[in-house]
Design an enzyme around this catalytic site. Structure first.
Site, PDB file in Angstrom:
ATOM      1  N   ASP A  25     -45.522   8.843  41.404  1.00 44.86           N
ATOM      2  CA  ASP A  25     -46.986   8.787  41.435  1.00 44.86           C
ATOM      3  C   ASP A  25     -47.425   7.397  40.971  1.00 44.86           C
ATOM      4  OD1 ASP A  25     -49.726   9.026  40.817  1.00 44.86           O
ATOM      5  OD2 ASP A  25     -49.490  11.187  40.479  1.00 44.86           O
ATOM      6  N   LYS A  37     -49.231  -9.245  40.423  1.00 42.80           N
ATOM      7  CA  LYS A  37     -49.378 -10.386  39.507  1.00 42.80           C
ATOM      8  C   LYS A  37     -48.014 -10.789  38.935  1.00 42.80           C
ATOM      9  CE  LYS A  37     -51.667 -11.254  35.136  1.00 42.80           C
ATOM     10  NZ  LYS A  37     -51.908 -10.412  33.966  1.00 42.80           N
ATOM     11  N   ALA A  45     -55.930  -0.640  50.972  1.00 39.61           N
ATOM     12  CA  ALA A  45     -56.560   0.151  52.034  1.00 39.61           C
ATOM     13  C   ALA A  45     -57.862   0.729  51.509  1.00 39.61           C
ATOM     14  CB  ALA A  45     -55.620   1.264  52.482  1.00 39.61           C
ATOM     15  N   TYR A  90     -64.190   9.830  46.311  1.00 41.69           N
ATOM     16  CA  TYR A  90     -63.449   8.942  47.222  1.00 41.69           C
ATOM     17  C   TYR A  90     -64.195   7.615  47.377  1.00 41.69           C
ATOM     18  CZ  TYR A  90     -60.998   7.663  51.620  1.00 41.69           C
ATOM     19  OH  TYR A  90     -60.262   7.041  52.605  1.00 41.69           O
TER      20      TYR A  90
END
Ligand code: NAD
Ligand code: UDP
Length: 321
Positions: free
Chosen positions: A56, A109, A118, A149
Site C-alpha cells: 500500500d 526526491k 495521474a 476523490y
C-alpha cells in the site's frame, strides 16, 4: 534504471506496464489490489524485466522497500478511479492521493527521479467553463460524495507543486479525462464497461438521469502514449496537462451507439442521476498538442468496436472454461 508504476494491477497501470515491457523497460509495479486484480497482469507477471510488490503506497514503510532505490521514473497511478469504488472507501481514496502521493514525491526526491501524477478532469468538478482548459480552477463541492476523490486529487496536485518549487523534483501532472477500453473489471461501474456488459448480456442499459450529461472518451492506447510522452519530454516538467479526447457525447447517445454496435436487444432504462454528477466535460488539449505533439487518434466508434470485440472474446473464453 527502473520505472515504477503504482496501481500497476489497475486498468491504466496494466496497459502501461505491457507497453513499457514491450519497449524493453525494466518495471517495478506496486499495488494493494484494492480495485486492481492480479489477473490484469497475469500474462507478464513472471516477465524477467518485471517485479511486482503487493503493498500500500499510503503505508510509510513503502519508503523502506530496497527494490525502489534505483527507480528513475515514477508513474503514480494508484487510486480507485470509478465513482463506485472511490466512494466505497473515501478515507483510502483521500489517503492514497495525499499521503501516498507525498511518499512517492519523497521517493522521487531521494532518487532524483521524474514523477508523473495521474490527476483527473474531476479536478474541474461540475464545470462552469466549457470546455475545460488547464487554467480553469474548477467548481468542486467539498460537501458531497465526490469530494473525497476530487479534493484529494487537487491536494495531490498541490503536493506536486510544492515538491517541484521547493526541491526541484521533476513532476508532471496529467489531468486525465474519461479513458476506456476492454480491461476494466466487469463490476467496475464506469459507464463504458457497464453499457457494453449490459448490451452483450441483454440486461437493461442503465442511463443515469436523462442522459443529456456529456463526457469525452479517450481510448486507452492514446492515453498511454500521452503519459509516456509526458514522462519523456522535459517541457512537461512542472506542468499540468489535460489528457483526453475532445470529442464530446451525451451519455444517452453513447448508450444508443453501444446498443446498436452490439446488435443488442437490451432496453435502455433511466435511473436517478448520482449527486454532483458533472453535467458536461470536455478537455481543451491545445497544451498537449503544443508541448507533447500529441493528439488522440482513435475515434469513439473505433474504440468501442475494439472494446466490444474484446469483451465478446472474454465472454466466450469464460463460457468455454
Ligand atoms: P483502477 O481502479 O483500475 O486502478 C487503480 C489501481 O490502484 C488499482 O490496481 C488499485 O488496486 C491500486 N491502488 C489503489 N489504492 C492503492 C494504494 N493505496 N496502494 C497501492 N495501490 C493502490 O483505476 P484506473 O482507471 O487504472 O486509474 C488509474 C489512475 O488514473 C488513478 O489515479 C485515477 O484517478 C486516474 N484517472 C483515471 C481515469 C480513467 O478514466 N481511467 C480518469 C481520470 C484519472
Ligand atoms: N453513467 C450512466 N450509467 C452507468 C454508469 C454511468 O449513465 O451505468 C453516467 C454517469 O452518471 C456519468 C457518466 O455516465 O454521467 C460517466 O460516468 P463514469 O462513472 O464512467 O465516470 P465519471 O465521469 O462520472 O467519473
Amino acid at each position: 534504471m527502473k520505472t515504477l508504476i503504482t496501481g500497476v494491477a489497475g486498468f491504466l497501470g496494466s496497459h502501461l506496464l505491457r507497453d513499457l515491457l514491450a519497449k524493453g523497460k525494466h518495471v517495478i509495479g506496486i499495488d494493494n489490489l484494492s480495485t486492481g486484480r492480479l489477473a490484469h497482469i497475469e500474462e507478464v507477471r513472471h516477465h524477467p524485466h518485471f517485479h511486482f510488490i503487493h503493498f500500500d503506497v499510503s503505508d510509510p514503510d513503502v519508503l523502506q522497500l530496497d527494490s525502489l532505490l534505483d527507480v528513475s521514473e515514477i508513474y503514480h497511478l494508484a487510486s480507485p478511479a470509478s465513482p463506485k469504488f472511490y466512494q466505497n472507501d473515501p478515507f483510502a481514496t483521500i489517503a492514497v492521493n495525499t499521503i501516498g502521493t507525498k511518499h512517492m514525491l519523497e521517493l522521487a526526491k531521494m532518487n532524483h527521479a521524474k514523477l508523473l501524477y495521474a490527476s483527473t478532469s474531476e479536478a474541474y468538478g461540475d464545470p462552469v467553463m466549457h470546455p475545460q482548459p488547464e487554467e480553469y480552477r474548477g467548481n468542486v463541492n467539498t460537501w458531497g460524495p465526490r469530494a473525497c476523490y476530487d479534493e484529494a486529487k487537487r491536494l495531490g496536485e498541490v503536493l506536486c507543486y510544492e515538491y517541484y518549487q521547493r526541491f526541484g523534483v521533476q513532476v508532471k501532472v496529467a489531468r486525465i479525462f474519461n479513458t476506456y477500453s476492454a480491461g476494466l473489471r466487469n463490476d467496475d461501474g464506469r459507464v463504458i464497461s457497464n453499457f457494453v456488459n449490459q448490451a452483450l448480456t441483454g440486461a437493461a442499459i442503465t442511463v443515469y438521469g436523462d442522459g443529456k450529461q456529456t463526457r469525452s472518451f479517450c481510448y486507452v492506447d492514446d492515453n498511454i502514449r500521452a503519459l509516456q510522452l509526458m514522462m519523456e519530454k522535459k517541457v512537461a516538467t512542472g506542468e499540468i496537462i489535460n489528457i483526453g479526447n475532445p470529442q464530446e457525447y451525451e451519455i444517452l447517445e453513447v448508450a444508443r451507439m453501444v446498443k446498436e454496435m452490439c446488435q443488442s436487444t437490451s432496453e435502455i432504462t433511466f435511473h436517478p442521476l448520482p449527486k454532483d454528477d458533472p453535467r458536461v466535460r470536455r478537455p481543451v488539449i491545445e497544451k498537449a498538442k503544443l508541448l507533447l505533439d500529441w493528439k488522440p487518434q482513435i475515434h469513439l466508434e473505433e474504440g468501442l468496436r475494439r472494446t466490444i470485440k474484446a469483451y465478446r472474446e472474454q465472454r466466450v473464453e469464460r463460457v468455454q472454461s
